[in-house]
Design a protein around this motif. Structure first.
Motif, mmCIF file in Angstrom:
data_model
loop_
_atom_site.group_PDB
_atom_site.id
_atom_site.type_symbol
_atom_site.label_atom_id
_atom_site.label_comp_id
_atom_site.label_asym_id
_atom_site.label_seq_id
_atom_site.Cartn_x
_atom_site.Cartn_y
_atom_site.Cartn_z
ATOM 1 N N HIS B 114 37.526 -60.158 -48.199
ATOM 2 C CA HIS B 114 36.580 -61.109 -48.292
ATOM 3 C C HIS B 114 36.811 -62.025 -47.288
ATOM 4 O O HIS B 114 35.712 -62.454 -46.556
ATOM 5 N N ALA B 118 35.556 -58.826 -44.142
ATOM 6 C CA ALA B 118 34.215 -58.900 -44.473
ATOM 7 C C ALA B 118 33.381 -59.552 -43.261
ATOM 8 O O ALA B 118 32.144 -59.212 -42.960
ATOM 9 N N ALA B 127 34.638 -66.679 -43.925
ATOM 10 C CA ALA B 127 34.000 -66.365 -45.194
ATOM 11 C C ALA B 127 33.474 -67.702 -45.922
ATOM 12 O O ALA B 127 32.238 -67.379 -46.562
ATOM 13 N N TYR B 134 26.091 -64.780 -48.611
ATOM 14 C CA TYR B 134 26.624 -63.786 -49.588
ATOM 15 C C TYR B 134 27.361 -64.593 -50.722
ATOM 16 O O TYR B 134 28.686 -64.248 -50.819
ATOM 17 N N ALA B 137 29.432 -62.296 -53.503
ATOM 18 C CA ALA B 137 30.405 -61.391 -52.846
ATOM 19 C C ALA B 137 31.441 -62.368 -52.651
ATOM 20 O O ALA B 137 32.731 -62.193 -53.216
ATOM 21 N N VAL B 138 31.499 -63.540 -52.020
ATOM 22 C CA VAL B 138 32.814 -64.289 -51.647
ATOM 23 C C VAL B 138 33.161 -64.841 -53.032
ATOM 24 O O VAL B 138 34.535 -64.919 -53.046
ATOM 25 N N ARG B 140 33.223 -63.430 -55.956
ATOM 26 C CA ARG B 140 34.007 -62.264 -56.509
ATOM 27 C C ARG B 140 35.330 -62.090 -55.947
ATOM 28 O O ARG B 140 36.379 -61.907 -56.689
ATOM 29 N N GLY B 141 35.407 -62.342 -54.293
ATOM 30 C CA GLY B 141 36.509 -61.952 -53.953
ATOM 31 C C GLY B 141 37.718 -63.148 -54.234
ATOM 32 O O GLY B 141 39.041 -62.789 -54.298
ATOM 33 N N LEU B 196 33.105 -53.696 -56.129
ATOM 34 C CA LEU B 196 33.596 -53.840 -54.847
ATOM 35 C C LEU B 196 33.905 -52.483 -53.871
ATOM 36 O O LEU B 196 33.452 -52.755 -53.065
ATOM 37 N N THR B 200 31.932 -52.239 -50.474
ATOM 38 C CA THR B 200 32.749 -52.018 -49.351
ATOM 39 C C THR B 200 32.212 -50.711 -48.612
ATOM 40 O O THR B 200 31.942 -50.568 -47.226
#
Lengths: 265, 432
Positions: B114, B118, B127, B134, B137-138, B140-141, B196, B200
């Motif tokens: 992340h 990414a 990030a 996003y 997504a960030v 979650r990471g 995830l 990816t």
């Protein structure tokens, strides 16, 4: 500090990157950091502008090459406030153990072509080269320390320096004394608080990774270590460990070794 | 087509890698004349200054080689000492060290996917910038990274330079009431880790198949993390103590990290190498996620390493749940082990590849000699070979900026940990 959002830089010298993780490991709160500061240089996270003028620079790592010396002077010139974070930046780090030896001998004993690698004779604290405004101790520092300091600086409050030994944190946590009651060798009495008595809470003696407390009484610590069956050299090894170049630890280790630098004795 | 254009690209500080490195690339008359991945982390001489310290102290010292993978350093070291001292870790200990190691894979892979990799795929420089477009997504990471850190902290008190590992076990076993909430969080996170993998796998990858040798640990009963023999895709299988008979290290003029080769050739270590060699040992549900993601493994496209990392992250959470499900505090968290004189070998799979240690120990348990071979220096030869091939494939007539971005992305595929890469070795130089 300027009226705009203050600018922050994170600079790395010789280190393991572990203190930068105090920021990168913040989790979701990391995303709130840009609301407080404008992060203009933090290579590991992405932003790269090493020559930017900033309000606050956090400096990780020790000085060990001629290029480092030039770079830290530039960082100093560009920073209103310079904060060193962690054992490498404040005391040369565990790698400063090489300062006790002849670094050239080590280099040529081990690299086939040591001349290709430019290094200084020693690994040193940032403060040996430039003026430092604040220091955060620890190997590594934790998120609470760095966020606490940033908040203090951003709100114009004078940060409070931790001087008490780890023992005080054990008392506050109600932990049974590792050194006296459990009979485990513990560096807590001579080590600065800040970790939250991490090692005693994990069932072991402190190993000194936050550096020296205000007072370091190695003679009385040696007495207790002797009762536990450890000799002078074993205690010396514990002073000349993660924060070996902090003056109080360096001197204590040298006293115990009787002036000899032979760690194998 | 301007095949004769001369390009000189110098990336002075590689961002979003751990540690300090730079890339120098000269293209003259349409051909790559010079390509150096410079690692200029000053030598810290770790292997030299652990001499004269006690084994348990060395476990705490070598963690300091790398803030991102300290558990790997501690685990390779403790394995070496225990093998030498004839201590066979009981099942509880083997399982809990594996859980702690899963914590490190989880935090390191989440950080890399992340925060470091990414943004390349999605066209951001960090990030934090990526989080605006996003955010889920960030987040979650970052949450997975936090969970990994907390899992390490369960056994080690903190995630960077944890303090729990000792010869013979852990200083203290986690309490059941501390395990339960983490187990619950792991269960809650499992669906996100599955998502995830698909996320990816849905990124856009260049078509860039390359021939390379994968090397990883392999264990008959499990997807290897903390123990096993070294194997390669070309049929090598050896006990870790014979590492030197097959692998060589060299100093290179442009780098403080040593390069390693297997039979004279660069090789790959890390998530993609592990998955290529050991995917058949993934638990069935994890394997189904892998097979359903749309990317075929084994793969020889290094850009797929981000997917491999996500699959391993999913596996780490799955495995930690399995091992913690019936957690009980053991009678003793460690056994007092008597040191013995001799040569100790340890090897485990750090998040970014296998990490080999050798220690010579005296009868009092004091280390007299050490040698450490970290993953990034092993991968360095492969990275340079990859950049060369990848840029030729991209086309050396591409704009400078495109070449620079591609080269950086190739480097980040390996998740290089440049802090780790710094070490030295007493070696015989073989010159032609």
């Amino acid at each position: 500090m300027s009226r705009q959002k203050p600018k922050l830089a994170v600079h790395k010298f010789s280190s393991c990157d572990g203190c930068q993780l105090a920021l990168l490991n913040l989790g979701e709160p990391l995303l709130q950091l840009p609301a407080l500061v404008d992060i203009v240089h933090f290579a590991e996270a992405g932003p790269s502008d090493p020559a930017a003028k900033v309000d606050i620079s956090l400096v990780e790592g020790s000085i060990s090459t001629p290029e480092d010396v030039q770079r830290i002077q530039q960082v100093r010139e560009n920073s209103e406030i310079l904060v060193t974070v962690g054992a490498c930046a404040t005391a040369g780090g565990v790698q400063a153990l090489a300062n006790f030896a002849n670094r050239n001998d080590w280099m040529s004993a081990v690299y086939t072509e040591p001349d290709q690698i430019e290094t200084l004779q020693t690994s040193n604290a940032i403060a040996d080269y430039v003026k430092v405004d604040w220091e955060l101790q620890g190997c590594p520092i934790n998120s609470r320390q760095v966020i606490g300091l940033l908040r203090d600086l951003l709100s114009g409050v004078r940060p409070r320096e931790e001087l008490q030994p780890v023992c005080m944190e054990c008392k506050r946590k109600g932990l049974i004394c590792t050194l006296v009651s459990l009979g485990e060798p513990c560096m807590g009495p001579v080590t600065r608080a800040g970790c939250g008595a991490l090692c005693p809470a994990a069932g072991r003696g402190c190993y000194g990774c936050y550096g020296p407390a205000e007072q370091v009484n190695d003679a009385s610590l040696l007495q207790r270590f002797s009762q536990l069956g450890l000799d002078r050299q074993a205690l010396a090894r514990r002073f000349h460990f993660i924060v070996n170049q902090a003056p109080a630890f360096k001197a204590a280790g040298e006293r115990l070794k009787g002036g000899s630098h032979d760690r194998n004795a | 087509m301007t095949a004769t254009r001369d390009i000189h690209i110098h990336v002075p500080v590689l961002t979003r890698v751990e540690g300090e490195g730079a890339l120098e690339l000269d293209v003259v008359n349409g051909e790559i004349e010079r390509l150096n991945l410079r690692i200029f982390e000053p030598p810290r001489l770790f292997e030299k200054f652990v001499e004269g310290y006690e084994c348990d102290q060395v476990i705490d010292m070598v963690a300091r080689i790398c803030g991102i993978c300290p558990v790997a350093y501690q685990m390779s070291a403790v394995q070496a000492f225990e093998r030498l001292f004839g201590f066979e870790p009981p099942d509880w200990l083997v399982a809990m060290r594996r859980v702690m190691y899963c914590g490190e894979w989880l935090q390191s892979h989440a950080l890399h996917i992340h925060l470091l990799a990414a943004p390349d795929f999605l066209g951001f420089d960090s990030a934090i910038a990526m989080a605006r477009d996003y955010p889920d997504a960030v987040k979650r990471g970052l949450n997975l990274q936090t969970l990994g850190n907390d899992l390490i902290g369960l056994f080690g008190g903190r995630s960077v330079h944890p303090v729990g590992v000792r010869v013979g076990g852990f200083y203290r076993a986690p309490r059941e009431e501390d395990v339960a909430p983490i187990l619950q969080r792991l269960r809650d996170a499992l669906p996100a880790t599955e998502a995830l993998v698909d996320w990816t796998a849905g990124l856009e990858f260049p078509h860039d198949e390359q021939a390379f040798i994968s090397v990883a640990l392999s264990h008959p009963q499990e997807y290897a993390i903390g123990q096993g023999n070294l194997i390669s895709g070309q049929g090598l299988e050896t006990d870790i103590s014979f590492f030197d008979s097959f692998f060589q290290e060299h100093q290179s003029p442009h780098s403080t990290a040593l390069h390693a080769t297997l039979d004279g050739r660069p090789y790959l270590t890390g998530p993609l190498a592990r998955l290529n060699l050991n995917f058949h040992q993934l638990p069935k549900p994890v394997r189904q996620v892998m097979e359903g993601c749309g990317i075929h493994f084994p793969s020889h496209n290094m850009f797929h390493s981000i997917v491999a990392r996500a699959i391993e992250l999913h596996f780490a959470v799955f495995e930690a749940i399995r091992l913690l499900e019936n957690y009980e505090v053991p009678q003793a968290s460690y056994t007092v082990v008597t040191p013995q004189e001799g040569n100790a070998f340890g090897c485990t799979e750090a998040p970014r590849g296998f990490l080999w240690h050798r220690y010579d120990v005296d009868e009092k348990g004091i280390v007299r000699y050490a040698r450490i071979v970290p993953p990034t220096s092993q991968n360095q030869g492969r990275i340079e070979e990859d950049i060369r091939q990848s840029l030729e494939k991209l086309g050396l007539d591409s704009p400078d900026e495109a070449i620079r971005l591609r080269a950086e992305q190739v480097i980040r595929n390996y998740d290089p940990c440049i802090s780790c890469a710094t070490h030295f070795l007493k070696l015989k130089l073989n010159r032609r």
